[in-house]
Motif scaffolding. Sequence first.
Motif, PDB file in Angstrom:
ATOM      1  N   GLN A  26      40.570  26.123  29.267  1.00  0.00           N
ATOM      2  CA  GLN A  26      39.942  26.773  28.513  1.00  0.00           C
ATOM      3  C   GLN A  26      39.840  25.923  26.525  1.00  0.00           C
ATOM      4  OE1 GLN A  26      41.843  30.355  30.572  1.00  0.00           O
ATOM      5  NE2 GLN A  26      40.393  31.317  28.571  1.00  0.00           N
ATOM      6  N   HIS A 127      43.523  27.247  37.804  1.00  0.00           N
ATOM      7  CA  HIS A 127      43.450  28.449  36.738  1.00  0.00           C
ATOM      8  C   HIS A 127      41.995  28.008  36.567  1.00  0.00           C
ATOM      9  CE1 HIS A 127      44.861  30.733  33.346  1.00  0.00           C
ATOM     10  NE2 HIS A 127      42.952  31.119  33.700  1.00  0.00           N
ATOM     11  N   ASN A 171      46.635  30.860  39.280  1.00  0.00           N
ATOM     12  CA  ASN A 171      45.903  31.777  38.247  1.00  0.00           C
ATOM     13  C   ASN A 171      45.045  32.705  39.320  1.00  0.00           C
ATOM     14  OD1 ASN A 171      46.550  32.965  35.926  1.00  0.00           O
ATOM     15  ND2 ASN A 171      44.249  32.730  35.887  1.00  0.00           N
ATOM     16  N   GLU A 172      45.892  34.014  39.539  1.00  0.00           N
ATOM     17  CA  GLU A 172      44.463  35.553  39.442  1.00  0.00           C
ATOM     18  C   GLU A 172      43.343  35.010  40.834  1.00  0.00           C
ATOM     19  OE1 GLU A 172      42.449  36.698  35.535  1.00  0.00           O
ATOM     20  OE2 GLU A 172      44.896  37.021  34.684  1.00  0.00           O
ATOM     21  N   THR A 231      44.825  45.604  37.615  1.00  0.00           N
ATOM     22  CA  THR A 231      44.291  46.445  36.438  1.00  0.00           C
ATOM     23  C   THR A 231      44.550  48.323  37.479  1.00  0.00           C
ATOM     24  OG1 THR A 231      42.658  44.586  36.471  1.00  0.00           O
ATOM     25  CG2 THR A 231      42.283  47.354  35.094  1.00  0.00           C
ATOM     26  N   TYR A 301      46.526  43.710  31.279  1.00  0.00           N
ATOM     27  CA  TYR A 301      45.829  43.435  29.308  1.00  0.00           C
ATOM     28  C   TYR A 301      45.584  44.329  29.549  1.00  0.00           C
ATOM     29  CZ  TYR A 301      45.189  38.122  29.702  1.00  0.00           C
ATOM     30  OH  TYR A 301      45.263  37.333  29.837  1.00  0.00           O
ATOM     31  N   THR A 302      45.462  45.624  30.844  1.00  0.00           N
ATOM     32  CA  THR A 302      44.511  46.906  30.324  1.00  0.00           C
ATOM     33  C   THR A 302      44.662  47.841  31.932  1.00  0.00           C
ATOM     34  OG1 THR A 302      42.486  48.391  29.993  1.00  0.00           O
ATOM     35  CG2 THR A 302      42.216  46.607  31.429  1.00  0.00           C
ATOM     36  N   TRP A 339      38.330  46.259  26.184  1.00  0.00           N
ATOM     37  CA  TRP A 339      39.053  47.216  27.338  1.00  0.00           C
ATOM     38  C   TRP A 339      40.452  48.096  26.359  1.00  0.00           C
ATOM     39  CZ3 TRP A 339      41.180  41.153  28.852  1.00  0.00           C
ATOM     40  CH2 TRP A 339      39.943  40.623  29.911  1.00  0.00           C
ATOM     41  N   GLU A 366      51.014  36.602  31.552  1.00  0.00           N
ATOM     42  CA  GLU A 366      49.428  36.512  30.401  1.00  0.00           C
ATOM     43  C   GLU A 366      49.875  38.205  30.255  1.00  0.00           C
ATOM     44  OE1 GLU A 366      45.460  35.886  31.506  1.00  0.00           O
ATOM     45  OE2 GLU A 366      46.114  34.139  32.825  1.00  0.00           O
ATOM     46  N   TRP A 413      49.284  35.506  26.397  1.00  0.00           N
ATOM     47  CA  TRP A 413      47.679  34.682  26.054  1.00  0.00           C
ATOM     48  C   TRP A 413      47.331  34.620  24.898  1.00  0.00           C
ATOM     49  CZ3 TRP A 413      45.267  31.632  29.818  1.00  0.00           C
ATOM     50  CH2 TRP A 413      44.310  31.511  29.286  1.00  0.00           C
ATOM     51  N   GLU A 420      36.756  31.384  26.731  1.00  0.00           N
ATOM     52  CA  GLU A 420      37.103  32.835  26.931  1.00  0.00           C
ATOM     53  C   GLU A 420      35.717  32.915  28.474  1.00  0.00           C
ATOM     54  OE1 GLU A 420      39.620  34.353  27.411  1.00  0.00           O
ATOM     55  OE2 GLU A 420      38.681  36.337  28.850  1.00  0.00           O
ATOM     56  N   TRP A 421      35.477  31.659  29.101  1.00  0.00           N
ATOM     57  CA  TRP A 421      35.034  31.481  30.333  1.00  0.00           C
ATOM     58  C   TRP A 421      33.493  32.441  30.254  1.00  0.00           C
ATOM     59  CZ3 TRP A 421      37.329  28.632  33.168  1.00  0.00           C
ATOM     60  CH2 TRP A 421      38.802  28.945  33.412  1.00  0.00           C
ATOM     61  N   PHE A 429      41.337  34.919  21.837  1.00  0.00           N
ATOM     62  CA  PHE A 429      42.679  35.187  21.760  1.00  0.00           C
ATOM     63  C   PHE A 429      43.994  34.770  21.267  1.00  0.00           C
ATOM     64  CE2 PHE A 429      42.292  38.424  25.625  1.00  0.00           C
ATOM     65  CZ  PHE A 429      41.030  38.409  25.975  1.00  0.00           C
TER      66      PHE A 429
HETATM   67  C1  GBH Z   1      42.590  36.038  32.911  1.00  0.00           C
HETATM   68  O1  GBH Z   1      41.691  37.138  32.956  1.00  0.00           O
HETATM   69  C2  GBH Z   1      42.926  34.412  32.417  1.00  0.00           C
HETATM   70  O2  GBH Z   1      43.703  34.614  33.200  1.00  0.00           O
HETATM   71  C3  GBH Z   1      42.290  33.734  31.625  1.00  0.00           C
HETATM   72  O3  GBH Z   1      41.812  32.653  32.151  1.00  0.00           O
HETATM   73  C4  GBH Z   1      41.459  34.889  30.966  1.00  0.00           C
HETATM   74  O4  GBH Z   1      41.158  33.665  29.227  1.00  0.00           O
HETATM   75  C5  GBH Z   1      42.396  35.860  30.246  1.00  0.00           C
HETATM   76  O5  GBH Z   1      42.833  36.316  31.419  1.00  0.00           O
HETATM   77  C6  GBH Z   1      41.452  36.632  29.384  1.00  0.00           C
HETATM   78  O6  GBH Z   1      40.502  37.181  30.015  1.00  0.00           O
HETATM   79  O7  GBH Z   1      37.127  44.039  33.732  1.00  0.00           O
HETATM   80  O8  GBH Z   1      36.820  46.268  32.250  1.00  0.00           O
HETATM   81  O9  GBH Z   1      37.077  46.181  34.623  1.00  0.00           O
HETATM   82  C7  GBH Z   1      41.960  38.364  32.573  1.00  0.00           C
HETATM   83  C8  GBH Z   1      40.728  38.736  33.662  1.00  0.00           C
HETATM   84  C9  GBH Z   1      40.854  40.999  32.878  1.00  0.00           C
HETATM   85  C10 GBH Z   1      39.740  40.926  35.155  1.00  0.00           C
HETATM   86  C11 GBH Z   1      41.180  42.847  33.116  1.00  0.00           C
HETATM   87  C12 GBH Z   1      39.940  42.649  35.541  1.00  0.00           C
HETATM   88  C13 GBH Z   1      40.292  44.505  34.222  1.00  0.00           C
HETATM   89  C14 GBH Z   1      39.155  44.713  33.275  1.00  0.00           C
HETATM   90  N1  GBH Z   1      41.161  40.144  34.305  1.00  0.00           N
HETATM   91  N2  GBH Z   1      39.892  42.951  34.321  1.00  0.00           N
HETATM   92  S1  GBH Z   1      37.474  45.236  33.777  1.00  0.00           S
END
Ligand code: GBH
Length: 461
Positions: A26, A127, A171-172, A231, A301-302, A339, A366, A413, A420-421, A429
């Motif tokens: 990234q 990652h 990572n994840e 989540t 995140y959410t 989100w 994060e 983060w 952002e992928w 971010f």
């Molecule tokens: C992370 O992924 C990553 O580790 C990072 O590389 C990335 O840049 C960062 O977060 C920001 O995206 O999609 O509406 O169902 C986070 C991935 C985000 C996946 C929240 C599940 C749930 C909400 N997650 N998502 S939704």
Amino acid sequence: PHSNTLEISASFPPDFLWGVATSAYQIEGAAYEDGRGPSIWDAFSGTPGKTYQGDTGDIAADHYHRMEEDVALMARLGIGAYRFSISWPRVLPQGKGSVNSRGLDFYERLVDCLLAHEITPLITLFHWDLPLALQSDGGWLNRETALAFADYAEIVARRLGDRVRWWATLNEPWCSAYLGHGSGEHAPGLRDLQAAITAGHHLLLAHGLALPRLRAHTRSDAQLGIVLNFTPVYPADEQPETQESAQQADAFHNRWFIEPLYCARYPEALFSALQVQPPAMEASDLELIAAPLDFLGVNYYTRLLVRASAPANGGPISARLAHETVAPVPGSSYTEMGWEVYPSGLKDLLLRLQHEYQPKAMVVTENGAAFHDEWDGNEHIHDGCRIAYLRQHIQALGEALTSGAAVRGYFVWSLLDNFEWAFGYSKRFGIVYVDYSTQRRIVKDSGYWYASFIAARRPRS
Ligand code: GBH
């Protein structure tokens, strides 16, 4: 910009890690330099239609060439810890076999630079940027990839294990497994839920095989862990069908990976909810996967607010799971990702993890938000939304800590705006803005806010 500093009531221990996080693909750019091999993200982002406007990580934030400058910036902001990831294909261009020492040299310089500035490094070994050569042999669908990962982990530990205390294997893995193999939103872009289950198992196995190799080649005070995304799922009403569908969604979003890691079993509801078979495995796999961890990395995140709906037979996951998402939630605000901002979800999550799994320690590896940051061409980026997001989540974290959650660190983060992928450069971010045409870094108000927040808590000697 500093006015919000003292609004956090909880007290944090003096050795609490206040950090920022990034990942290799990234931010680094330099995708074809110094012997780096291609990864599945080079192939995916280079395929038309896979990312926003065809954006790739070829240049990204050019961190590979600006590493010293970026570390100096962190030091100026008083950042205490830095979570970054190592690009597997920089170290092993073919994924296995011959080592590219120039790749290791870069990360050794980075680590030494961080230590010289008294910034604690936290390394993530994977990652999402799997060496493309391994994908040709099936990638995470091939059990051999787990063995290759363990070899790679040992190679990195042999070089950096004397200096780095904090290590995360993956990572994840939920994202690698599901977004990469189930929904196809991420590399390698497969759309097959059964494949996602297989990939998930091999990712867990990779983690399990790597742990003893890391243990053997790192300091005796090393802290080894894994980073999972959560989540939390909340039921929108009291109907039994809604409670039931929330539990299904929870098995999929939140238990798929933690349950094997902490209980040596997959959550039963996972396979029935997804209408898939359990993964093929060897007898000792789950025992290997559930080896004790020093810390659990938690990305938050959410949340999801759900209510029951009629499940479809087969078809995509969104249709198979018997729920629909309630959105927008009246009264809630949303980030640029769509989100929901839900700070108390972090407190609930940390307390739930503490009570259900008793991790030795947790680190929020994060937390952060994308907002539409306006740069006025002068020196300021007024991202009050991001300051509010961070402040509220740190407040929730403090409450969890006070109520008994063993949290030892928090990482925003992200340090920098970055790739952002699937959303490419369209989402920002960072607490530091990146002008992608000049690669100039401009600290946002949230960056100054976080700096003051940390400074106010630094123990004085
Ligand atoms: C992370 O992924 C990553 O580790 C990072 O590389 C990335 O840049 C960062 O977060 C920001 O995206 O999609 O509406 O169902 C986070 C991935 C985000 C996946 C929240 C599940 C749930 C909400 N997650 N998502 S939704």
